[in-house]
Design a protein around this motif. Structure first.
Motif, PDB file in Angstrom:
ATOM      1  N   LEU A 118     -73.856  12.358   4.721  1.00 52.23           N
ATOM      2  CA  LEU A 118     -73.086  11.762   4.072  1.00 52.23           C
ATOM      3  C   LEU A 118     -73.880  10.130   5.146  1.00 52.23           C
ATOM      4  N   SER A 155     -65.572  17.151  -0.224  1.00 49.92           N
ATOM      5  CA  SER A 155     -66.241  16.260  -1.147  1.00 49.92           C
ATOM      6  C   SER A 155     -67.762  16.807  -0.860  1.00 49.92           C
ATOM      7  N   GLN A 164     -69.123   7.877   4.067  1.00 46.49           N
ATOM      8  CA  GLN A 164     -68.154   8.357   4.539  1.00 46.49           C
ATOM      9  C   GLN A 164     -66.814   7.574   4.526  1.00 46.49           C
ATOM     10  N   TYR A 178     -66.764  18.690   3.939  1.00 46.44           N
ATOM     11  CA  TYR A 178     -67.982  17.952   3.532  1.00 46.44           C
ATOM     12  C   TYR A 178     -69.031  18.730   3.192  1.00 46.44           C
ATOM     13  N   LYS A 209     -63.967  16.957   8.502  1.00 45.94           N
ATOM     14  CA  LYS A 209     -64.614  15.603   9.156  1.00 45.94           C
ATOM     15  C   LYS A 209     -63.157  15.266   9.043  1.00 45.94           C
TER      16      LYS A 209
END
Lengths: 173, 58
Positions: B19, A133, B24, A91, A86
């Protein structure tokens, strides 16, 4: 929404060793991480005990799929991770240890830790300062906080920040 | 090199879903705040020990 739990890293460096360890013998084996190719997917399916559908995951253009193998034994996949870079972090969509590395009778330990450390390394390389994440399973949240230094900040969303990522990457790479 | 050992009865697993836009944004906000917090900590001056003045008697 933000619920922050800052806990110090508290995982034990048990010994100097290579990346994954045979549970029975205690022997350590150096590992490699590389991109998974579609031709390697023929054995990665539910018939062989894999739980996630990696064939559909590999088709997602935003994701890169990496496999962990023991050096000089590239045909046996020890674990797989799906990562998306990202703008400000990486992610982790999916992570799975090989069927023989799951449960109380797993062959090797250290597979997921190794893959998560790789995600952190990728994050550093792509200018995201190590931030990673993922959406945790609720029963594993405490374990992620303790073992990875991850921070829970909302629902089941967890983030590994720069200091935690540095500790993880220094341990493996 | 070290090793992060997971307990035998625990298997790392994540919830496999993409997400949402809100998530996000929340993560990006969290990262911004975390970076700012660390930058503040790094900037904070550390107390330096100054040598004590000693009284001199004439």
């Amino acid at each position: 929404m933000k619920k922050q739990q800052y806990k110090g890293l508290d995982f034990i460096i048990d010994k100097l060793t290579n990346s994954i360890e045979n549970v029975q013998s205690g022997d350590s084996f150096p590992t490699e991480i590389s991109l998974l190719t579609t031709s390697e997917l023929k054995n990665v399916n539910s018939k062989n005990g894999w739980r996630f559908n990696w064939s559909s995951e590999i088709k997602k253009p935003e994701c890169d799929i990496f496999k962990l193998t023991i050096t000089n034994n590239p045909n046996i996949i020890q674990g797989i991770v799906s990562l998306e870079v990202k703008p400000d972090h990486v992610y982790m969509h999916l992570i799975e240890s090989a069927p023989f590395n799951i449960g109380k009778h797993k062959t090797y330990i250290g597979v997921p830790g190794n893959l998560v450390a790789f995600a952190c390394k990728l994050s550093f390389q792509r200018g995201c300062e190590g931030y990673v994440s993922f959406t945790a399973k609720s029963k594993l949240i405490d374990h992620y906080i303790e073992s990875l230094g991850a921070v829970l900040f909302g629902g089941q969303l967890m983030v590994i920040n720069t200091p935690a990522a540095l500790k993880l990457t220094n341990k493996y790479f | 090199m070290g090793l992060i050992k997971e307990p035998l009865d625990i298997d790392f697993e994540v919830d496999p879903r993409p997400l949402t836009k809100e998530e996000q944004l929340a993560i990006s906000e969290f990262i911004k705040e975390d970076k700012a917090k660390r930058a503040m900590l790094e900037k904070r001056p550390t107390k330096s020990r100054t040598s004590r003045k000693t009284k001199t008697t004439a």
